[in-house]
Design a protein around this motif. Structure first.
Motif, PDB file in Angstrom:
ATOM      1  N   UNK A   1       0.890  -1.164   0.000  1.00  0.00           N
ATOM      2  CA  UNK A   1       0.000   0.000   0.000  1.00  0.00           C
ATOM      3  C   UNK A   1       0.923   1.208   0.000  1.00  0.00           C
ATOM      4  N   UNK A   2       0.769   2.090  -0.997  1.00  0.00           N
ATOM      5  CA  UNK A   2       1.729   3.187  -1.075  1.00  0.00           C
ATOM      6  C   UNK A   2       1.050   4.491  -1.499  1.00  0.00           C
ATOM      7  N   UNK A   3       1.258   5.542  -0.716  1.00  0.00           N
ATOM      8  CA  UNK A   3       0.711   6.844  -1.114  1.00  0.00           C
ATOM      9  C   UNK A   3      -0.033   7.529   0.014  1.00  0.00           C
ATOM     10  N   UNK A   4      -1.172   8.109  -0.318  1.00  0.00           N
ATOM     11  CA  UNK A   4      -1.963   8.856   0.655  1.00  0.00           C
ATOM     12  C   UNK A   4      -3.309   8.185   0.846  1.00  0.00           C
ATOM     13  N   UNK A   5      -3.783   8.172   2.071  1.00  0.00           N
ATOM     14  CA  UNK A   5      -5.074   7.527   2.301  1.00  0.00           C
ATOM     15  C   UNK A   5      -5.982   8.438   3.120  1.00  0.00           C
ATOM     16  N   UNK A   6      -6.742   9.260   2.438  1.00  0.00           N
ATOM     17  CA  UNK A   6      -7.802   9.985   3.158  1.00  0.00           C
ATOM     18  C   UNK A   6      -9.078  10.077   2.332  1.00  0.00           C
ATOM     19  N   UNK A   7      -9.573   8.893   1.913  1.00  0.00           N
ATOM     20  CA  UNK A   7     -10.812   8.905   1.132  1.00  0.00           C
ATOM     21  C   UNK A   7     -12.001   9.322   1.997  1.00  0.00           C
ATOM     22  N   UNK A   8     -13.044   9.770   1.327  1.00  0.00           N
ATOM     23  CA  UNK A   8     -14.255  10.174   2.050  1.00  0.00           C
ATOM     24  C   UNK A   8     -14.864   8.940   2.727  1.00  0.00           C
ATOM     25  N   UNK A   9     -14.852   7.828   2.010  1.00  0.00           N
ATOM     26  CA  UNK A   9     -15.415   6.611   2.561  1.00  0.00           C
ATOM     27  C   UNK A   9     -14.337   5.515   2.603  1.00  0.00           C
ATOM     28  N   UNK A  10     -13.683   5.419   3.775  1.00  0.00           N
ATOM     29  CA  UNK A  10     -12.551   4.494   3.891  1.00  0.00           C
ATOM     30  C   UNK A  10     -13.025   3.045   3.827  1.00  0.00           C
ATOM     31  N   UNK A  11     -14.231   2.787   4.363  1.00  0.00           N
ATOM     32  CA  UNK A  11     -14.713   1.397   4.380  1.00  0.00           C
ATOM     33  C   UNK A  11     -14.841   0.873   2.952  1.00  0.00           C
ATOM     34  N   UNK A  12     -15.462   1.646   2.075  1.00  0.00           N
ATOM     35  CA  UNK A  12     -15.645   1.135   0.715  1.00  0.00           C
ATOM     36  C   UNK A  12     -14.321   1.093  -0.044  1.00  0.00           C
ATOM     37  N   UNK A  13     -13.388   1.968   0.287  1.00  0.00           N
ATOM     38  CA  UNK A  13     -12.081   1.880  -0.377  1.00  0.00           C
ATOM     39  C   UNK A  13     -11.334   0.619   0.054  1.00  0.00           C
ATOM     40  N   UNK A  14     -11.368   0.307   1.365  1.00  0.00           N
ATOM     41  CA  UNK A  14     -10.563  -0.821   1.863  1.00  0.00           C
ATOM     42  C   UNK A  14     -11.203  -2.199   1.633  1.00  0.00           C
TER      43      UNK A  14
END
Lengths: 359, 121
Positions: free
Chosen positions: B23-36
């Motif tokens: 996993x590489x980069x930035x992680x601040x999506x609006x909806x983390x559950x659906x991203x992960x």
């Protein structure tokens, strides 16, 4: 400027305008305009915003590198968009700009078109590329007179105040141009006096948060902080901005809030405010007071406990956002309060201010 | 398996030949559950099939609390796999001089009982 004012949207920036910040501000402004309007008027607003930036950038004279004098403000109230800019120019240019705008203001629609075509053919390109075309285009797109004035600065140079108004309805505006420009200058003076560098009021959607974060990253972190401190500030900004987006009281499909950056006693202070329902105020207040009362170790234990608790699928909030803010900023650098909202009986404005030392 | 990075989400990559997930980069999506969610699924199915050591690299520059929560959930599941006999190594990467991300890695490593290395790039 605060959440109590009736404007739909405000964006104000005080400082230097390099290419990077200019592009980011244009992105954010245009994004907002498209959230508020659609179609033809949205394109018109984006055009006017870009044109106005060109005006500030191209005609600002970097006189003795006086810092923080240039200013941009975008505001929407009711059906009217206002784009206001202030930039420093040399005394010799005052007359030229005044003549150009006065000439444009005397022309009707057809005459403006003729002048535009004539300028296109024989434009006298200045060393910065402007030929008055931008001003003619602004007048044509807005169907309004260009509002401007000059004030002499202490150094003997001049501040050029320029206001563009775009009325989306056909109703006449109530304010006169003198009143308007006076009010905008007042906002500028207030920001200058309080060392406010950036102010945003409006809807907090992810598509607004991202350009705001880019502005924070590009403009405020590199010069002011060590790597570790700038990361902390950025993480606090992410957390607090998304917090507004998630938890602010929704009104007319909007989650409104404000975001401010100011300098105070060699600190960079970021402030967030949003409207919360009276029913959640006690819970939020208790939670904040509880977290602040904990020492570092206990806060770390609580953080771990909350992160490792498996939540039921209907519970989105893990209540770690505020802990993250406190951990990154240090509890002594955080202030929060609730103010009753002037417009809403049972609701409160939740205000959070976080300071970062620039040493 | 690869998910490209965006302005607000990291790149996710499973390199089967090297038995490596990253996993590489930035992680601040609006909806983390659906991203992960798809990341959880792909990770679990890869580990279930895997017979060698799986190296899970986390190289995040910025992340919000909602992504932290998902990350902790993910590592908790990896811990269960580890307890059930799978060989898993978590490698938390940070840029040299980035004390904050280093400290986050050190803190998270104490949350779990599985091989967890904090490594400067």
């Amino acid at each position: 400027m605060n959440l109590n004012n009736q404007d739909d949207f405000n964006l104000a920036y005080l400082g230097q305008f390099d290419d990077k910040i200019t592009n980011l501000l244009i992105d954010l402004s245009s994004n907002q305009a498209s959230n508020l309007q659609s179609g033809k008027s949205n394109r018109k607003i984006s055009f006017l915003i870009a044109e106005c930036f060109q005006n500030v950038i191209r005609h600002s004279d970097n006189l003795e590198k006086i810092e923080n004098n240039d200013f941009f403000l975008l505001k929407k109230a009711g059906n009217v968009f206002y784009i206001f800019s202030i930039n420093l120019i040399k005394k010799e240019k005052v007359q030229k700009i005044e003549n150009a705008i006065s000439t444009i203001n005397e022309l009707d629609k057809d005459e403006l078109k003729k002048m535009y075509l004539k300028e296109l053919e024989n434009s006298e390109i200045s060393d910065k590329g402007g030929a008055g075309l931008g001003l003619i285009e602004i007048a044509r797109k807005t169907n309004n007179k260009l509002i401007f004035d000059f004030t002499e600065s202490e150094s003997g140079d001049y501040l050029f105040h320029f206001l563009t108004t775009l009325n989306l309805s056909n109703e006449d505006e109530e304010s006169t141009s003198n009143e308007l420009i006076f009010n905008f200058k007042k906002i500028y003076s207030k920001m200058l006096a309080k060392n406010t560098l950036f102010f945003y009021k409006g809807d907090f959607k992810q598509n607004t948060i991202l350009p705001i974060l880019s502005i924070v990253e590009a403009n405020y972190l590199p010069s002011n902080f060590s790597k570790s401190n700038s990361k902390k500030m950025y993480l606090v900004a992410i957390e607090a901005l998304q917090n507004i987006s998630r938890h602010s009281l929704e009104k007319e499909n909007k989650k409104e809030g404000t975001f401010t950056i100011k300098e105070h006693d060699n600190n960079l202070v970021i402030e967030f405010s949003n409207l919360v329902s009276g029913s959640i105020k006690p819970e939020l207040e208790n939670e904040f007071n509880y977290l602040i009362s904990l020492d570092e170790e206990s806060l770390g234990d609580l953080y771990k406990k909350r992160l490792k608790t498996i939540l039921p699928s209907n519970q989105i909030s893990s209540k770690v956002g505020l802990i993250e803010i406190i951990k990154n900023a240090g509890k002594n650098n955080i202030k929060f309060d609730f103010k009753s909202s002037e417009n809403e009986d049972n609701n409160f404005i939740y205000n959070l201010a976080v300071s970062f030392s620039m040493n | 398996m690869k998910i490209e990075a965006t302005e607000e989400t990291p790149e996710f990559l499973i390199n089967e030949s090297e038995s490596k997930i990253s996993l590489k980069g930035r992680a601040f999506p609006e909806n983390a559950i659906s991203f992960f969610n798809p990341i959880f699924k792909s990770t679990y199915s890869f580990i279930e099939k895997s017979t060698s050591v799986v190296r899970f690299e986390i190289d995040l520059e910025y992340f919000n609390s909602a992504s932290t929560k998902q990350l902790i959930n993910l590592i908790s599941s990896l811990e269960t796999f580890h307890q059930n006999g799978k060989n898993i190594l978590i490698v938390w990467k940070y840029d040299k001089g980035d004390d904050l991300i280093k400290a986050k890695g050190q803190e998270f490593s104490t949350f779990f009982d599985l091989p967890f290395k904090v490594e400067a790039i």
